[in-house]
Design a protein around this motif. Structure first.
Motif, PDB file in Angstrom:
ATOM      1  N   ARG A 369       0.819  -1.209   0.000  1.00  0.00           N
ATOM      2  CA  ARG A 369       0.000   0.000   0.000  1.00  0.00           C
ATOM      3  C   ARG A 369       0.851   1.256   0.000  1.00  0.00           C
ATOM      4  N   LEU A 370       2.048   1.203   0.581  1.00  0.00           N
ATOM      5  CA  LEU A 370       2.896   2.388   0.737  1.00  0.00           C
ATOM      6  C   LEU A 370       4.017   2.473  -0.285  1.00  0.00           C
ATOM      7  N   ASP A 371       4.185   1.406  -1.065  1.00  0.00           N
ATOM      8  CA  ASP A 371       5.281   1.384  -2.032  1.00  0.00           C
ATOM      9  C   ASP A 371       4.767   1.742  -3.432  1.00  0.00           C
ATOM     10  N   PRO A 372       5.536   2.561  -4.169  1.00  0.00           N
ATOM     11  CA  PRO A 372       5.095   2.929  -5.524  1.00  0.00           C
ATOM     12  C   PRO A 372       5.029   1.718  -6.450  1.00  0.00           C
ATOM     13  N   GLU A 378       1.744   5.189  -5.301  1.00  0.00           N
ATOM     14  CA  GLU A 378       1.237   4.190  -4.379  1.00  0.00           C
ATOM     15  C   GLU A 378      -0.136   3.739  -4.838  1.00  0.00           C
TER      16      GLU A 378
END
Length: 459
Positions: A369-372, A378
């Motif tokens: 959820r927080l990683d591109p 994201e």
């Protein structure tokens, strides 16, 4: 000499009567769509030698002439095609907003949040089968919501196909009528104003349907071309349009000419047909592609991290979702059969030796959820971007429709000021020709009196 005065008076009566009739016809058609105002064109009769004088024989009615500004009419037709295209496109995107509005709130965005929340709970209790079951249930709900939007997008695009087919039928009907009028107009020595008005009205309707350019030909014939240089009407001949299913399942438009059957779908961008095609293929098509890309990138990232982990059974290499389909992945998303209905297959551990308490793979999954993604955003932002891009398209279409409609209305009003009927002007014209008629009657009366006097002198 007196007989020539009678002749002059009679010509004045004819001119006055014709002028009254033409002005009356204008008044009667003040609200008739496509009607062009007529004017009575008069000219002096030929001269006649009388003694040492050359005297005229009165007035001749040359014609009842339509008032037309061809350059302005071309601009009006072009503006009509543009306004119809933008309005048609905007209407479609407004309808699509109902579907795409579900990407946020209670739709895909909500189920995506639930999915990541279930992974957080799994990371907190990797050995808990209830948490594992929640991950499966939330993954299935997310897949279902993704599929609903993807399938609705496709259905929305497919629902436009009957409108496209109906538009093609209308184009063919109008083109056939224009060709028929061309034949009638070219075969007559004196062209009927009514026929010219009917043809101009039909071409205006063609412009509104598909966009049309008039190419004047010989004998008052109008050849009609649409975008891409395709000649739809050539004299009394029509090169009809046809439809067929495309490889992507959407209707394509073809022309039939001497060179074969060219595909005109990507060329038609004017008129209601052009607006439908732009909305279907460019606006909704681009949105569907962006949505497919988002789903593919997200699923690939989730599967890469899940397949690197271990389930409670110590097995690794399993995907959480079935690999995205090559075509329409957002319509066919599903939990992978290898983990469906099997909570123990959820890979929460990174080291099988640390089962059941190892939660590092679950943490990796939750951090998606927080990683591109590959797109650089994201997942929640990438999803919102799909909706934002569509919203920008819808806003731009609405603004363009308003602007194009305003421009078309202004040009149409200008055209009406030239070719339309003004009741006040026609009433003034009626009075003018009525006075001419009365004056001509007075001329005849005077000639009659002169004749009686001459007869009396002879008696």
């Amino acid at each position: 000499m007196v007989s020539s005065i009678f002749h002059i008076g009679q010509s004045g009566l004819r001119a006055g009567r014709t002028g009254v009739r033409v002005a009356s016809e204008n008044v009667a058609n003040v609200n008739t769509p496509g009607y062009h105002r007529r004017v009575t064109v008069l000219q002096a009769s030929r001269l006649r030698q009388v003694g040492n004088l050359r005297l005229g024989l009165g007035v001749e009615v040359r014609e009842s002439q339509r008032v037309v500004d061809e350059a302005l009419d071309r601009r009006v037709r072009s503006s009509i095609g543009q306004a119809a295209a933008q309005s048609s496109r905007s209407d479609v995107l407004d309808r699509a907003n109902v579907i795409l509005g579900d990407l946020e709130g209670a739709g895909v965005s909500s189920t995506l949040d639930e999915f990541f929340a279930s992974l957080d709970l799994l990371a907190a209790s990797p050995e808990d089968r209830v948490s594992r079951s929640n991950v499966l249930a939330s993954a299935e709900r997310f897949a279902e919501s993704v599929n609903d939007v993807g399938r609705n997008l496709r259905a929305m695009r497919q629902e436009l196909d009957p409108e496209v087919e109906a538009g093609v039928d209308e184009v063919n009907r109008l083109a056939a009528e224009v060709a028929s009028l061309n034949e009638k107009i070219s075969s007559r020595s004196r062209v009927s104003n009514d026929l010219l008005d009917r043809r101009a009205r039909l071409v205006d309707q063609l412009s509104e349907t598909v966009g049309a350019t008039v190419i004047p030909g010989r004998n008052d014939v109008w050849n009609i071309a649409i975008e891409g240089g395709y000649t739809l009407v050539s004299g009394s001949q029509v090169q009809r349009l046809s439809t067929r299913p495309g490889v992507d399942g959407f209707v394509r438009i073809e022309g039939i000419d001497g060179a074969g059957t060219p595909d005109l779908t990507d060329r038609i961008r004017q008129g209601q047909l052009g607006g439908l095609l732009v909305a279907r293929d460019e606006d909704l098509g681009a949105t569907a592609q962006a949505y497919d890309d988002f789903v593919t990138e997200l699923v690939n990232e989730v599967n890469a991290r899940h397949s690197a982990g271990y389930g409670l059974d110590g097995v690794t290499g399993r995907n959480l979702f079935a690999p995205p389909a090559a075509v329409n992945p957002a319509e066919n998303l599903a939990v992978d059969p290898a983990v469906a209905a099997n909570p123990d297959a959820i890979a929460a551990a990174r080291d099988p030796a640390l089962l059941p308490g190892d939660n590092r793979a679950a943490l990796d999954l939750a951090e998606v959820r927080l990683d591109p993604l590959a797109s650089g955003q994201e997942p929640p932002d990438a999803l919102r971007q799909v909706l934002q891009e569509f919203g920008d398209r819808a806003f731009a279409a609405s603004a363009s429709a308003e602007s194009a409609t305003l421009a078309a209305d202004q040009l149409t009003n200008l055209q009406q000021s030239v070719s339309g009927v003004s009741v006040d002007e026609e009433l003034a014209t009626l009075m003018q020709f009525r006075q001419q008629f009365s004056a001509a009657a007075t001329v005849i009366q005077t000639a009659d009196e002169l004749t009686r006097e001459i007869i009396g002198l002879k008696g």
